[in-house]
Design an enzyme around this catalytic site. Sequence first.
Site, PDB file in Angstrom:
ATOM      1  N   LYS B  97     -34.912 -12.164 -39.297  1.00 22.64           N
ATOM      2  CA  LYS B  97     -34.751 -13.586 -38.984  1.00 22.64           C
ATOM      3  C   LYS B  97     -33.404 -13.982 -39.574  1.00 22.64           C
ATOM      4  O   LYS B  97     -33.246 -14.024 -40.785  1.00 22.64           O
ATOM      5  CB  LYS B  97     -35.879 -14.430 -39.588  1.00 22.64           C
ATOM      6  CG  LYS B  97     -35.621 -15.924 -39.368  1.00 22.64           C
ATOM      7  CD  LYS B  97     -36.597 -16.832 -40.076  1.00 22.64           C
ATOM      8  CE  LYS B  97     -36.010 -18.244 -40.098  1.00 22.64           C
ATOM      9  NZ  LYS B  97     -36.881 -19.221 -40.780  1.00 22.64           N
ATOM     10  N   GLY B 158     -38.203 -27.906 -44.178  1.00 24.39           N
ATOM     11  CA  GLY B 158     -38.962 -28.522 -45.266  1.00 24.39           C
ATOM     12  C   GLY B 158     -39.146 -30.032 -45.170  1.00 24.39           C
ATOM     13  O   GLY B 158     -39.772 -30.623 -46.048  1.00 24.39           O
ATOM     14  N   ALA B 184     -38.896 -24.581 -38.113  1.00 33.77           N
ATOM     15  CA  ALA B 184     -38.489 -25.617 -39.089  1.00 33.77           C
ATOM     16  C   ALA B 184     -38.793 -27.038 -38.641  1.00 33.77           C
ATOM     17  O   ALA B 184     -38.602 -27.397 -37.487  1.00 33.77           O
ATOM     18  CB  ALA B 184     -37.017 -25.516 -39.443  1.00 33.77           C
ATOM     19  N   GLY B 185     -39.290 -27.800 -39.599  1.00 32.86           N
ATOM     20  CA  GLY B 185     -39.507 -29.229 -39.384  1.00 32.86           C
ATOM     21  C   GLY B 185     -40.929 -29.624 -39.055  1.00 32.86           C
ATOM     22  O   GLY B 185     -41.268 -30.806 -39.062  1.00 32.86           O
ATOM     23  N   ALA B 206     -43.748 -22.798 -42.457  1.00 30.59           N
ATOM     24  CA  ALA B 206     -44.167 -22.368 -43.792  1.00 30.59           C
ATOM     25  C   ALA B 206     -44.634 -23.565 -44.609  1.00 30.59           C
ATOM     26  O   ALA B 206     -45.828 -23.740 -44.844  1.00 30.59           O
ATOM     27  CB  ALA B 206     -43.028 -21.637 -44.508  1.00 30.59           C
TER      28      ALA B 206
END
Lengths: 66, 254
Positions: B97, B158, B184-185, B206
Amino acid sequence: MNITINGQRHEVSEGTSVAGALESFGTPARGVAVALDGAVVPRDSWQRTTLHEDATVEVLTAVQGG
Amino acid sequence: MDDPLVIAGREFGSRLIMGTGGAASMTALEQALIASGTELTTVAMRRADAGGGTGVFDLLHRSGIDPLPNTAGCRSAAEAVLTAQLAREALATNWIKLEVVVDEQTLLPDPVELVDAAEQLVDQGFVVLAYTNDDPALASKLEQVGCAAVMPLGSPIGTGLGIRNTHNIEMICSRATVPVVLDAGIGTASDAALAMELGCDAVLLASAVTRASDPERMAAAMRSGVEAGRLAAQAGRIPRRYWAQASSPGRPLE
Protein backbone atom coordinates in the site's frame (compact mmCIF):
# COMPACT_ATOMS: atom_id res chain seq x y z
CA MET A 1 34.70 -0.08 15.26
CA ASN A 2 31.52 1.96 15.58
CA ILE A 3 28.33 1.42 13.65
CA THR A 4 24.84 2.90 13.90
CA ILE A 5 21.87 0.55 14.32
CA ASN A 6 18.44 2.17 14.21
CA GLY A 7 19.93 5.55 15.07
CA GLN A 8 22.02 4.30 18.03
CA ARG A 9 25.79 4.04 18.04
CA HIS A 10 27.21 0.60 18.83
CA GLU A 11 30.72 -0.72 19.10
CA VAL A 12 31.32 -4.02 17.34
CA SER A 13 34.48 -5.93 16.49
CA GLU A 14 36.12 -5.67 13.07
CA GLY A 15 34.62 -8.00 10.51
CA THR A 16 31.23 -8.23 12.20
CA SER A 17 28.55 -9.40 9.78
CA VAL A 18 25.00 -8.11 9.50
CA ALA A 19 23.85 -11.33 11.16
CA GLY A 20 26.34 -10.85 14.01
CA ALA A 21 25.27 -7.25 14.56
CA LEU A 22 21.60 -8.23 14.70
CA GLU A 23 22.36 -10.91 17.24
CA SER A 24 24.29 -8.57 19.51
CA PHE A 25 21.60 -5.92 19.12
CA GLY A 26 18.94 -8.45 20.15
CA THR A 27 16.52 -8.04 17.24
CA PRO A 28 13.79 -10.61 16.70
CA ALA A 29 14.84 -13.23 14.17
CA ARG A 30 11.55 -13.30 12.26
CA GLY A 31 9.64 -10.61 10.41
CA VAL A 32 12.48 -8.12 10.11
CA ALA A 33 14.35 -6.63 7.18
CA VAL A 34 17.69 -4.89 7.06
CA ALA A 35 19.07 -1.95 5.09
CA LEU A 36 22.79 -1.21 5.08
CA ASP A 37 23.64 2.36 4.08
CA GLY A 38 20.23 2.77 2.46
CA ALA A 39 20.15 -0.49 0.48
CA VAL A 40 18.29 -3.67 1.39
CA VAL A 41 20.42 -6.64 2.45
CA PRO A 42 18.47 -9.83 1.68
CA ARG A 43 18.25 -12.29 4.55
CA ASP A 44 20.37 -14.89 2.74
CA SER A 45 23.22 -12.36 2.57
CA TRP A 46 23.26 -11.42 6.28
CA GLN A 47 26.06 -13.88 7.14
CA ARG A 48 28.40 -12.90 4.35
CA THR A 49 27.85 -9.14 4.43
CA THR A 50 30.43 -7.56 6.71
CA LEU A 51 30.04 -4.12 8.21
CA HIS A 52 32.49 -1.28 7.89
CA GLU A 53 33.38 1.60 10.22
CA ASP A 54 30.44 4.05 10.48
CA ALA A 55 28.04 1.69 8.71
CA THR A 56 24.40 2.69 9.06
CA VAL A 57 22.11 -0.26 9.66
CA GLU A 58 18.33 0.00 9.74
CA VAL A 59 16.31 -2.94 11.06
CA LEU A 60 12.60 -2.67 10.36
CA THR A 61 9.66 -4.81 11.34
CA ALA A 62 5.90 -4.77 10.85
CA VAL A 63 3.92 -2.89 13.48
CA GLN A 64 0.28 -1.89 13.86
CA GLY A 65 -0.59 0.82 11.39
CA GLY A 66 -2.52 2.01 8.39
CA MET B 1 -16.59 -17.51 -4.30
CA ASP B 2 -19.64 -15.32 -4.91
CA ASP B 3 -18.87 -11.83 -6.28
CA PRO B 4 -15.19 -11.78 -5.27
CA LEU B 5 -12.98 -8.71 -5.15
CA VAL B 6 -10.14 -9.31 -7.60
CA ILE B 7 -6.89 -7.37 -7.27
CA ALA B 8 -3.95 -8.33 -9.48
CA GLY B 9 -5.57 -11.70 -10.16
CA ARG B 10 -6.03 -12.55 -6.49
CA GLU B 11 -9.57 -13.16 -5.23
CA PHE B 12 -10.96 -11.97 -1.92
CA GLY B 13 -14.36 -12.91 -0.50
CA SER B 14 -14.41 -9.79 1.68
CA ARG B 15 -14.56 -6.28 0.25
CA LEU B 16 -13.42 -4.77 3.51
CA ILE B 17 -9.70 -4.27 4.01
CA MET B 18 -8.86 -3.39 7.58
CA GLY B 19 -5.94 -1.49 8.97
CA THR B 20 -4.34 -2.45 12.25
CA GLY B 21 -3.48 1.06 13.46
CA GLY B 22 -5.02 2.71 16.50
CA ALA B 23 -6.09 -0.37 18.47
CA ALA B 24 -5.86 -0.14 22.25
CA SER B 25 -4.59 -3.69 22.62
CA MET B 26 -3.62 -6.68 20.55
CA THR B 27 -6.66 -8.58 21.90
CA ALA B 28 -9.07 -5.82 20.85
CA LEU B 29 -7.42 -5.73 17.44
CA GLU B 30 -7.72 -9.46 16.94
CA GLN B 31 -11.41 -9.44 17.90
CA ALA B 32 -12.10 -6.56 15.52
CA LEU B 33 -10.20 -8.13 12.65
CA ILE B 34 -12.14 -11.37 13.01
CA ALA B 35 -15.50 -9.57 13.30
CA SER B 36 -14.73 -7.53 10.18
CA GLY B 37 -14.30 -10.66 8.08
CA THR B 38 -11.29 -9.07 6.39
CA GLU B 39 -8.78 -11.20 4.50
CA LEU B 40 -6.17 -8.49 4.09
CA THR B 41 -4.92 -6.03 6.66
CA THR B 42 -2.41 -3.23 6.56
CA VAL B 43 0.68 -3.03 8.73
CA ALA B 44 3.27 -0.28 8.97
CA MET B 45 7.05 -0.68 8.90
CA ARG B 46 9.04 0.78 11.76
CA ARG B 47 12.42 0.31 13.43
CA ALA B 48 12.55 -2.96 15.37
CA ASP B 49 13.23 -2.50 19.07
CA ALA B 50 16.13 -4.35 20.57
CA GLY B 51 14.55 -7.38 22.21
CA GLY B 52 11.14 -6.24 20.94
CA GLY B 53 8.21 -8.52 20.23
CA THR B 54 6.63 -9.55 16.98
CA GLY B 55 3.02 -9.08 18.14
CA VAL B 56 1.23 -8.05 14.99
CA PHE B 57 3.25 -10.49 12.89
CA ASP B 58 2.22 -13.38 15.18
CA LEU B 59 -1.41 -12.22 15.24
CA LEU B 60 -1.69 -12.28 11.45
CA HIS B 61 0.03 -15.61 11.25
CA ARG B 62 -2.41 -17.04 13.81
CA SER B 63 -5.56 -15.62 12.22
CA GLY B 64 -4.59 -16.41 8.64
CA ILE B 65 -5.13 -12.80 7.54
CA ASP B 66 -2.64 -11.67 4.90
CA PRO B 67 -0.56 -8.58 5.66
CA LEU B 68 -0.60 -5.61 3.32
CA PRO B 69 2.44 -3.58 4.31
CA ASN B 70 2.22 0.16 3.83
CA THR B 71 4.65 3.02 3.46
CA ALA B 72 2.88 5.18 6.05
CA GLY B 73 5.02 8.04 7.29
CA CYS B 74 7.01 8.39 4.06
CA ARG B 75 7.38 11.90 2.63
CA SER B 76 9.41 11.18 -0.51
CA ALA B 77 9.49 8.65 -3.32
CA ALA B 78 12.96 7.48 -2.27
CA GLU B 79 11.85 6.83 1.29
CA ALA B 80 8.71 5.00 0.13
CA VAL B 81 10.64 2.79 -2.31
CA LEU B 82 13.16 1.71 0.36
CA THR B 83 10.35 1.08 2.87
CA ALA B 84 8.51 -1.05 0.30
CA GLN B 85 11.65 -3.03 -0.41
CA LEU B 86 12.16 -3.66 3.31
CA ALA B 87 8.52 -4.67 3.71
CA ARG B 88 8.86 -7.16 0.86
CA GLU B 89 11.88 -8.64 2.56
CA ALA B 90 10.36 -8.73 6.07
CA LEU B 91 6.92 -10.03 5.15
CA ALA B 92 7.64 -12.01 1.98
CA THR B 93 5.00 -10.20 -0.07
CA ASN B 94 5.38 -7.99 -3.11
CA TRP B 95 2.09 -6.23 -2.34
CA ILE B 96 2.42 -2.68 -1.05
CA LYS B 97 0.00 0.00 0.00
CA LEU B 98 1.85 3.03 -1.29
CA GLU B 99 1.42 6.11 0.83
CA VAL B 100 3.50 9.26 0.35
CA VAL B 101 2.13 12.18 2.29
CA VAL B 102 2.92 15.85 2.13
CA ASP B 103 2.70 16.89 5.78
CA GLU B 104 1.63 15.74 9.22
CA GLN B 105 -1.32 18.09 9.56
CA THR B 106 -3.26 16.95 6.49
CA LEU B 107 -1.61 13.60 5.75
CA LEU B 108 -2.71 14.24 2.16
CA PRO B 109 -0.89 12.38 -0.61
CA ASP B 110 1.92 14.25 -2.40
CA PRO B 111 0.94 13.65 -6.05
CA VAL B 112 4.41 14.18 -7.55
CA GLU B 113 6.25 11.88 -5.15
CA LEU B 114 3.40 9.37 -5.26
CA VAL B 115 3.48 8.91 -9.03
CA ASP B 116 7.29 8.76 -9.01
CA ALA B 117 7.29 6.04 -6.32
CA ALA B 118 4.47 4.12 -8.02
CA GLU B 119 6.40 4.00 -11.30
CA GLN B 120 9.58 2.77 -9.61
CA LEU B 121 7.80 0.11 -7.57
CA VAL B 122 5.80 -1.21 -10.53
CA ASP B 123 9.09 -1.48 -12.46
CA GLN B 124 10.55 -3.46 -9.55
CA GLY B 125 7.70 -5.98 -9.69
CA PHE B 126 5.56 -4.74 -6.83
CA VAL B 127 1.78 -4.98 -6.79
CA VAL B 128 1.06 -1.36 -5.94
CA LEU B 129 -2.15 -0.24 -4.26
CA ALA B 130 -1.86 3.52 -4.25
CA TYR B 131 -3.40 5.73 -1.60
CA THR B 132 -4.41 8.84 -3.51
CA ASN B 133 -6.34 12.08 -3.37
CA ASP B 134 -9.97 12.10 -4.51
CA ASP B 135 -8.73 13.39 -7.85
CA PRO B 136 -9.88 11.60 -11.02
CA ALA B 137 -6.89 12.92 -13.00
CA LEU B 138 -4.36 11.59 -10.50
CA ALA B 139 -6.21 8.28 -10.20
CA SER B 140 -5.97 7.84 -13.99
CA LYS B 141 -2.28 8.66 -13.91
CA LEU B 142 -1.64 6.04 -11.22
CA GLU B 143 -3.55 3.49 -13.25
CA GLN B 144 -1.48 4.36 -16.34
CA VAL B 145 1.80 3.75 -14.53
CA GLY B 146 0.59 0.28 -13.58
CA CYS B 147 -0.97 0.42 -10.12
CA ALA B 148 -3.06 -2.66 -9.32
CA ALA B 149 -5.64 -0.58 -7.44
CA VAL B 150 -6.29 3.08 -6.78
CA MET B 151 -7.35 4.06 -3.30
CA PRO B 152 -8.84 7.54 -3.10
CA LEU B 153 -9.49 9.13 0.27
CA GLY B 154 -13.00 10.03 1.37
CA SER B 155 -11.54 12.67 3.70
CA PRO B 156 -8.19 13.01 5.49
CA ILE B 157 -6.84 10.03 7.45
CA GLY B 158 -8.34 9.60 10.89
CA THR B 159 -10.90 12.43 10.57
CA GLY B 160 -14.00 10.26 10.29
CA LEU B 161 -15.51 12.96 8.07
CA GLY B 162 -16.83 10.44 5.57
CA ILE B 163 -16.83 11.09 1.84
CA ARG B 164 -16.50 14.84 1.21
CA ASN B 165 -16.57 14.75 -2.57
CA THR B 166 -18.94 12.02 -3.66
CA HIS B 167 -18.96 13.25 -7.25
CA ASN B 168 -15.18 12.86 -7.59
CA ILE B 169 -15.31 9.35 -6.12
CA GLU B 170 -18.08 8.48 -8.56
CA MET B 171 -16.03 9.84 -11.47
CA ILE B 172 -12.97 7.84 -10.39
CA CYS B 173 -15.08 4.66 -10.17
CA SER B 174 -16.88 5.20 -13.45
CA ARG B 175 -13.74 5.14 -15.57
CA ALA B 176 -11.26 3.07 -13.58
CA THR B 177 -10.23 -0.24 -15.09
CA VAL B 178 -8.53 -1.38 -11.88
CA PRO B 179 -10.31 -1.81 -8.54
CA VAL B 180 -11.10 1.37 -6.61
CA VAL B 181 -10.76 1.10 -2.84
CA LEU B 182 -12.15 3.95 -0.75
CA ASP B 183 -9.35 4.55 1.72
CA ALA B 184 -9.40 6.98 4.66
CA GLY B 185 -12.02 9.17 6.24
CA ILE B 186 -14.68 6.56 6.99
CA GLY B 187 -16.44 7.39 10.26
CA THR B 188 -19.30 4.95 10.49
CA ALA B 189 -21.04 2.13 8.65
CA SER B 190 -23.17 4.40 6.44
CA ASP B 191 -19.97 5.96 5.04
CA ALA B 192 -18.74 2.50 4.05
CA ALA B 193 -22.10 1.70 2.45
CA LEU B 194 -22.04 5.00 0.55
CA ALA B 195 -18.56 4.26 -0.81
CA MET B 196 -19.82 0.99 -2.24
CA GLU B 197 -22.99 2.63 -3.61
CA LEU B 198 -20.83 5.17 -5.43
CA GLY B 199 -19.17 2.28 -7.24
CA CYS B 200 -16.10 1.50 -5.15
CA ASP B 201 -14.94 -2.10 -5.26
CA ALA B 202 -13.84 -2.18 -1.63
CA VAL B 203 -13.30 -0.08 1.48
CA LEU B 204 -10.16 0.24 3.58
CA LEU B 205 -10.49 1.58 7.10
CA ALA B 206 -8.79 1.43 10.47
CA SER B 207 -9.48 4.22 12.97
CA ALA B 208 -13.26 4.07 12.51
CA VAL B 209 -13.12 0.57 13.99
CA THR B 210 -10.06 0.53 16.21
CA ARG B 211 -10.91 3.85 17.91
CA ALA B 212 -14.65 3.16 18.25
CA SER B 213 -15.97 2.59 21.78
CA ASP B 214 -16.67 -1.03 20.86
CA PRO B 215 -14.27 -1.96 18.04
CA GLU B 216 -15.57 -5.50 17.61
CA ARG B 217 -19.16 -4.31 17.18
CA MET B 218 -18.12 -1.51 14.82
CA ALA B 219 -16.12 -4.01 12.76
CA ALA B 220 -19.27 -6.08 12.34
CA ALA B 221 -21.19 -2.92 11.39
CA MET B 222 -18.59 -2.03 8.75
CA ARG B 223 -18.77 -5.52 7.32
CA SER B 224 -22.55 -5.22 6.99
CA GLY B 225 -22.25 -1.68 5.62
CA VAL B 226 -19.88 -2.76 2.87
CA GLU B 227 -22.08 -5.72 1.97
CA ALA B 228 -25.26 -3.60 1.95
CA GLY B 229 -23.63 -0.92 -0.19
CA ARG B 230 -22.34 -3.49 -2.66
CA LEU B 231 -25.80 -5.09 -3.01
CA ALA B 232 -27.44 -1.69 -3.43
CA ALA B 233 -24.95 -0.66 -6.11
CA GLN B 234 -25.70 -3.83 -8.04
CA ALA B 235 -29.46 -3.62 -7.46
CA GLY B 236 -29.84 -0.24 -9.20
CA ARG B 237 -31.41 2.46 -7.06
CA ILE B 238 -34.53 4.37 -8.11
CA PRO B 239 -33.99 7.70 -9.83
CA ARG B 240 -34.27 10.75 -7.56
CA ARG B 241 -37.47 12.76 -8.09
CA TYR B 242 -38.39 16.29 -7.12
CA TRP B 243 -42.02 15.58 -6.09
CA ALA B 244 -43.61 12.67 -4.28
CA GLN B 245 -44.86 9.64 -6.16
CA ALA B 246 -47.35 7.42 -4.32
CA SER B 247 -46.60 3.74 -4.18
CA SER B 248 -50.24 2.86 -3.43
CA PRO B 249 -52.82 3.22 -6.23
CA GLY B 250 -55.36 6.13 -6.08
CA ARG B 251 -57.39 6.93 -2.89
CA PRO B 252 -59.58 4.56 -0.78
CA LEU B 253 -62.91 6.43 -1.20
CA GLU B 254 -62.76 7.29 -4.89
